[in-house]
Write an enzyme that holds these catalytic residues in place. Structure first.
Site, PDB file in Angstrom:
ATOM      1  N   ARG A 630      28.464  18.028 -16.692  1.00 46.29           N
ATOM      2  CA  ARG A 630      29.771  17.586 -16.233  1.00 46.29           C
ATOM      3  C   ARG A 630      30.174  18.388 -14.985  1.00 46.29           C
ATOM      4  O   ARG A 630      29.949  19.598 -14.927  1.00 46.29           O
ATOM      5  CB  ARG A 630      30.773  17.837 -17.344  1.00 46.29           C
ATOM      6  CG  ARG A 630      32.060  17.104 -17.168  1.00 46.29           C
ATOM      7  CD  ARG A 630      32.867  17.234 -18.434  1.00 46.29           C
ATOM      8  NE  ARG A 630      34.140  16.561 -18.269  1.00 46.29           N
ATOM      9  CZ  ARG A 630      35.223  16.852 -18.963  1.00 46.29           C
ATOM     10  NH1 ARG A 630      35.156  17.803 -19.887  1.00 46.29           N
ATOM     11  NH2 ARG A 630      36.336  16.203 -18.766  1.00 46.29           N
ATOM     12  N   GLY A 705      24.744  24.775 -15.651  1.00 47.09           N
ATOM     13  CA  GLY A 705      24.994  25.553 -14.428  1.00 47.09           C
ATOM     14  C   GLY A 705      24.489  24.821 -13.202  1.00 47.09           C
ATOM     15  O   GLY A 705      23.553  24.044 -13.284  1.00 47.09           O
ATOM     16  N   GLU A 708      22.355  27.563  -8.561  1.00 41.81           N
ATOM     17  CA  GLU A 708      21.040  27.825  -7.976  1.00 41.81           C
ATOM     18  C   GLU A 708      20.235  26.556  -7.744  1.00 41.81           C
ATOM     19  O   GLU A 708      19.355  26.510  -6.878  1.00 41.81           O
ATOM     20  CB  GLU A 708      20.272  28.800  -8.874  1.00 41.81           C
ATOM     21  CG  GLU A 708      20.898  30.179  -8.798  1.00 41.81           C
ATOM     22  CD  GLU A 708      20.421  31.109  -9.890  1.00 41.81           C
ATOM     23  OE1 GLU A 708      20.143  32.264  -9.601  1.00 41.81           O
ATOM     24  OE2 GLU A 708      20.328  30.668 -11.052  1.00 41.81           O
TER      25      GLU A 708
END
Ligand code: FAD
Ligand code: SF4
Lengths: 742, 356
Positions: A630, A705, A708
């Site tokens: 999300r 996450g 990166e």
């Protein structure tokens, strides 16, 4: 609110944060395109950073470091330095107290600074000069005479290949040598095979704010102002080294000026400043210079990946090998798992991977955006492109043919994966269907043009975290969490989480971060803050609501709460919440002990132009579509991704920290000798979008996450586009004149 | 870096005298402050020359343009005179450094900048802290770049002692413009052609055996003068201005700078071209290359070979091949010859040249 970034959620479930698109996103709470709450403070200089503070009596510390990479200290003559104006004290290894043994990580290297006369790497601290002003400390440092017996350093190219130890090695994130199925048969029976070696260079984080620390002892407690990505790691590390109760060590990091991993673990300056402060009985400030950052806080290890891929006639992989090596230090075994992405990306009936290190006279490498998958996916996604050309197949078709919806290594289903949708949307946005597969087919004036793509995958890291949410009678809410703001926008996100849970505007939420006197929280590392702390904030908010309902004796709405508090005469109600991990571990990767494999995904598409007369290549367009759970805030999420893509451009085209093997020293320890991307390198509109997604397993708020992920795949997309333009395959980064010039 | 005294020079002669006595002159300070931070120079006295009126302004008299030494790179880039009559110089200034630096960097200091050789630019407070040999830092210690990894090494004029290059962009344009440098020193004023201002290492080695050379070194005679002498500026001499004549070639001129990064980076190779071409025929071409020698490298042979000829592909290829036949790239740097040739080709077309 959104005058610069216009946001669109298309019916197809694509979230775009880009210029010019119509606005159709929530005004408030999760998913609303809010600007950073701390943006104005940062651009007006109101935000304070660790290196700015200056309590009365502060001494400035400057490190004297070794100019050689291997040897032994024969003598340190501090006489002249001690006599220099303003110099209060010069500390040498002889002044060091007895210390406890550090846990690695959070301590970056097991060898404690100034603990021995052996020199293991260039830049190793030898002495500390403490003076009343920075200039005096610097001048004093120049006067310390060091006698060193030099020895020939080991470097990556000459070092032996070793199997890193797994016992007691905190840098082991997974199996070293995963294998499955009959690899030899997979190769023997294949219709197509490719084999190639890919290298990525050692490079440095080059974050904007150099590392900085200020140490002060007050009544037996240690107070540190530190530029860190992990306050709790620093507390834990120093507690072990100084044999103290962690609660007596107080870390403050009001803001952290970027880090990219360099401020994740604990480096010599953070250990030496408290020692010096203890010895002189005054606050000590130790800020690394830019040069100091090249040897003082880690770097991304260069990697070498040997890849073998085999497929059947339709392009289905039948066997995969990915063997990687990275450089590490004399004292520790940092492992850059360049084959990590290869373990999860494609359906593979058989695979064999090995993970090795080479020990050299260098400081210990560390995580750098994006560790493991960043360098590794350059190799895998280049090899996939080579295989596509070997087969004569469209590179995107090849990826789709090998799509997997369960983890090929663990066999677990993915918690959520919309990679196929990302491929499709990215391809549509770049105009992939117009691509000509044959290299050297498209020109614009003097330039050859090419389109390339790559898939991206990133491990989902999660950290156990706590948070506190409080309410006051004025109707305002405060989130308190011992996290650190390094520029990613977490402050804004946490406010949005509270706003969403309670149905209130996020302007009513204040977020307090940056101290270990607040609830313990995730490191700002591994793209783990939002998933971990965001979940803890959500739970704390829910608990607050329950508490207020209990106080009222019925279900209440937030707009009733100020009256409720006034009635009860309570001036603050608070609740805590925690994000815990199965098995009660403090950290997990790819889903840990859960039943799901957790990763984020992406598809990166790039157009490159190449002038073969001059040997210069430039990026014309970049499009990327992501499946990353999300999206809490499309504006800050987009910022992360374009930053990642620019980071990836740097990896592909510019960045490297070459070392002179004769001396074991980086050729350049200064930004003027290290090329990072500048605005002129980057096309104006990097087109980023997210596939709408809600991951029910990875966190309490549907997210994984993202920070990166944006870096991953970019380098391969670029070199694949260069191949499509020129027919030249670049396997050693960064791309250079000599690869391209006719 | 240690404390130093700072003073503003009231006039040229006192600045010159202070320099003779070992003070460092500072104009924009963008180079010299770095040298002091890195340990390349250390000074007790720093003399600010930015208030000397003789050194300022950009003007044109008749066919001659005069650029005062204190003109900043941004002032030169933005000057209508320069843009119109010598675009090569305007472009070379614009492509140098960053906008912020160009606001401070003067063209007097620019031609005196030192090599970007990373061995030379190592941070070392004192000679004994140098991590590796460098004859420019510690005379006689050796040259690390020869067997090292310095991509901006010289193709021409280097010696065993040093393979450094002069990284200036504006100097390359000034050489293609055949500018004169006006100097004022302890023994009066003089002018020399900019083409003779910088010297290669092998020219420096020859010079060192002359009286002029010994004076350049200020009387000391270190073991490896080849690495130390970089130009013919005498101790105490101050650059006042550059002058050049405007002609058709200077009006049709261009600068091309090739580098990994699109902006804010020194050149791998650059080319300044002034081209007078009419009806396909080259009447005059002046070509200078940057970052491939310790001085801007004029392709005089190529200029002569192109003069009076049509600019066709075959001729250009052979002229460029001849021009680089005695280039001596370091091992693994053969590609640099092609980059330099590519810069010339692209600069010729940018200057309006049409290659048949
Ligand atoms: C990060 C960076 C990037 C750069 N990139 C480029 C580039 O791409 N291309 C390029 O060409 N340059 C580049 N430069 C160099 C820059 O252009 C020079 O530093 C600048 O022009 C020097 O001028 P200054 O006035 O600052 O010199 P200063 O630093 O003040 O002086 C430099 C030297 O010249 C002497 N000096 C100055 N003026 C005179 C004078 N009139 N007479 C006699 N001696 C004098 C000083 O004594 C000193 O020794 C870059 C510099 C930096 C720091
Ligand atoms: S090339 Fe010149 S400046 Fe570079 S190391 Fe050699 S001597 Fe020093």
């Amino acid at each position: 609110m959104t005058d610069m970034h216009k946001i669109e959620t298309a019916l197809t479930g694509i979230i775009v944060a880009d210029d010019g698109a119509p606005l159709a996103l929530p005004e408030n709470g999760i998913g609303s395109p809010q600007r950073r709450m701390d943006g104005p403070d940062k651009v007006t200089g109101q935000a304070t950073y660790a290196g700015e503070d200056m309590p009365n009596g502060t001494l400035h510390a400057v490190l004297v470091t070794s100019p050689v990479a291997k040897g032994r200290i024969a003598a340190v003559d501090t006489g002249q330095a001690r006599a220099a104006p303003g110099v209060v004290r010069v500390l040498t290894p002889a002044d060091m107290p007895t210390l406890g043994s550090p846990s690695v990580p959070p301590t970056a290297q097991s060898k404690l600074p100034m603990s021995s006369l052996d020199i293991d790497y260039e830049g190793q601290p030898i002495a500390i000069v403490l003076a009343e002003t920075l200039e005096q400390a610097e001048a004093g440092a120049g006067l310390v005479r060091i006698g060193i017996e030099r020895a020939k350093p080991a470097v990556f190219d000459t070092a032996e290949v070793e199997v890193p130890p797994t016992e007691g090695n905190g840098y082991v994130l997974g199996e070293l040598d995963p294998a499955h199925g009959d690899v030899d048969a997979g190769f023997a029976n294949a219709a197509h095979r490719i084999e190639a070696t890919y290298t990525t260079p050692t490079r440095h984080h080059n974050m904007m704010e150099p590392s900085a620390t200020l140490a002060e002892w007050r009544g037996g407690d240690l107070h540190l102002n530190d530029a860190t990505q992990w306050s709790w790691g620093l507390q834990l590390s120093l507690a072990g080294i100084f044999d103290m109760e962690p609660s007596r060590i107080h870390i403050r990091c009001p803001y952290t000026g970027g880090g990219f991993g360099a401020k994740g673990y604990v480096w010599p300056h953070q250990i030496l400043a408290p020692i010096a402060a203890r010895i002189v009985g005054r606050p000590v400030k130790l800020n690394l210079t830019r040069t100091g950052c090249y040897t003082g806080c880690g770097y991304q290890s260069g990697t070498q990946s040997r890849l073998r891929l085999a497929s059947d006639a339709q392009g289905h992989l039948t066997a995969v090998e990915h063997h990687t090596e990275n450089v590490t230090s004399v004292s520790d075994d940092y492992i850059e798992f360049a084959n990590m992405g290869t373990r999860g990306m494609y359906a593979m009936p058989a695979y064999r991977m090995t993970t090795r290190v080479r020990r050299a006279n260098v400081g210990t490498p560390t995580a750098m955006r994006a560790p493991h998958e960043g360098p590794g996916m350059f190799a895998l996604e280049s090899a996939m492109d080579e295989l596509a050309y070997e087969i004569g197949m469209d590179p995107l078709e090849l990826r789709l043919a090998n799509y997997t919806d369960s983890d090929p290594h663990s066999g677990k289903p993915f918690s959520s994966n919309k990679l196929r949708e990302a491929y499709a949307e990215g391809a549509r946005r770049i105009g992939w269907s117009d691509r000509v597969h044959e290299p050297r087919s498209r020109r614009d004036g003097d330039k050859l043009l090419g389109l390339g793509m790559a898939g991206a995958i990133m491990t989902t890291f999660r950290n156990a975290s706590q948070a506190r949410v409080a309410m006051t009678p004025d109707g305002r809410f405060t989130v308190e969490v011992g996290s650190q703001e390094i520029g990613t926008g977490t402050r804004t996100i946490f406010a949005q989480v509270v706003a969403e849970r309670l149905g209130i505007p996020s302007e009513r939420v204040t977020v307090v971060l940056g101290s270990t006197d607040l609830p313990p929280a995730s490191a700002t590392l591994g793209s783990a803050s939002t998933i971990s702390i965001g979940s803890a904030v959500a739970t704390a908010t829910d608990n607050l609501k329950t508490r207020l309902d209990d106080m009222a004796g019925r279900e209440t709405r937030p707009d009733e709460w100020p009256d409720l508090l006034a009635r009860l005469g309570v001036d603050r109600v608070q609740a805590e919440g925690a994000f815990t991990l199965p098995g009660d571990v403090s950290f997990d990767a790819h889903g840990g002990q859960t039943d799901y494999s957790m990763h984020t995904w992406g598809a990166v598409f790039v157009e490159m132009e190449v002038d073969e007369i001059t040997g210069i290549a430039r990026m014309r367009r970049a499009v990327a579509a992501y499946s990353a759970g999300r999206i809490l805030n499309p504006v800050t999420a987009r910022s992360q991704m374009i930053g990642g893509i620019i980071f990836g451009y740097g990896r592909a085209m510019l960045e490297a920290s070459p070392m002179d093997p004769r001396y074991g020293r980086y050729l350049s320890k200064n930004l003027s000798g290290v090329q990072l991307p500048v605005n002129a390198d980057i096309p104006r509109n990097i087109d980023v979008c997210f596939i709408e997604e809600h991951d029910p397993h990875a966190s309490a708020i549907g997210v994984r996450g993202i920070g990166e992920l944006g870096e991953v795949g970019v380098a391969a997309a670029i070199t694949n586009a260069i191949y499509n333009a020129t027919g030249k395959r670049v396997r050693d980064l960064p791309v250079h004149f000599e690869h391209l010039i006719a | 870096m240690k404390n130093f005294a700072y003073a503003i020079a009231p006039d040229i002669s006192s600045a010159s005298e202070a320099a003779v006595q070992g003070a460092q002159l500072v104009a924009g300070g963008t180079e010299i402050l770095n040298w002091m931070r890195l340990g390349i120079v250390s000074a007790d006295r720093v003399i600010d020359i930015t208030r000397l009126p003789e050194l300022s302004s950009i003007d044109r008299q008749g066919d001659e343009i005069r650029i005062g030494a204190l003109a900043t790179l941004n002032q030169i880039e933005g000057s209508d005179i320069v843009r119109q009559d010598a675009p090569v110089l305007s472009q070379a200034c614009l492509l140098a450094a960053s906008a912020q630096l160009r606001n401070r960097a003067t063209i007097g200091g620019n031609v005196l900048q030192k090599t970007r050789c990373p061995y030379f630019r190592a941070e070392a407070a004192t000679g004994d802290r140098m991590p590796w040999p460098c004859n420019k830092r510690v005379p006689g210690s050796g040259c690390s770049a020869r067997e090292g990894d310095f991509s901006r090494a010289a193709l021409f004029g280097a010696t065993e002692a040093c393979v450094a290059t002069q990284p200036s962009d504006p100097a390359v344009a000034l050489v293609a413009l055949d500018a004169e440098v006006d100097l004022v020193g302890p023994s009066g004023s003089r002018s020399i052609p900019i083409t003779r201002f910088h010297v290669t290492q092998s020219e420096a080695a020859d010079l060192a055996r002359t009286r002029e050379g010994r004076r350049l070194l200020g009387g000391d005679a270190p073991e490896t003068p080849d690495a130390l002498i970089e130009n013919r500026l005498m101790p105490g001499e101050i650059i006042v201005a550059y002058r050049f004549s405007v002609d058709t070639a200077s009006r049709n001129s261009a600068y091309v700078k090739l580098r990994e990064r699109e902006s804010y980076e020194y050149a791998m190779a650059s080319a300044a071209v002034c081209l007078d071409q009419s009806a396909g025929q080259v009447r005059q071409a002046r070509v200078a290359l940057g970052s491939i020698a310790q001085k801007p490298w004029r392709l005089s042979g190529a200029e002569a070979a192109l003069s009076g000829q049509t600019l066709d592909e075959a001729r250009l290829t052979s002229v460029l091949a001849t021009a680089f036949s005695d280039a001596e790239p370091l091992p693994h740097q053969d590609y640099k010859v092609k980059v330099a040739q590519g810069a010339v080709r692209r600069a010729l077309t940018k200057a309006g040249g049409s290659i048949q």
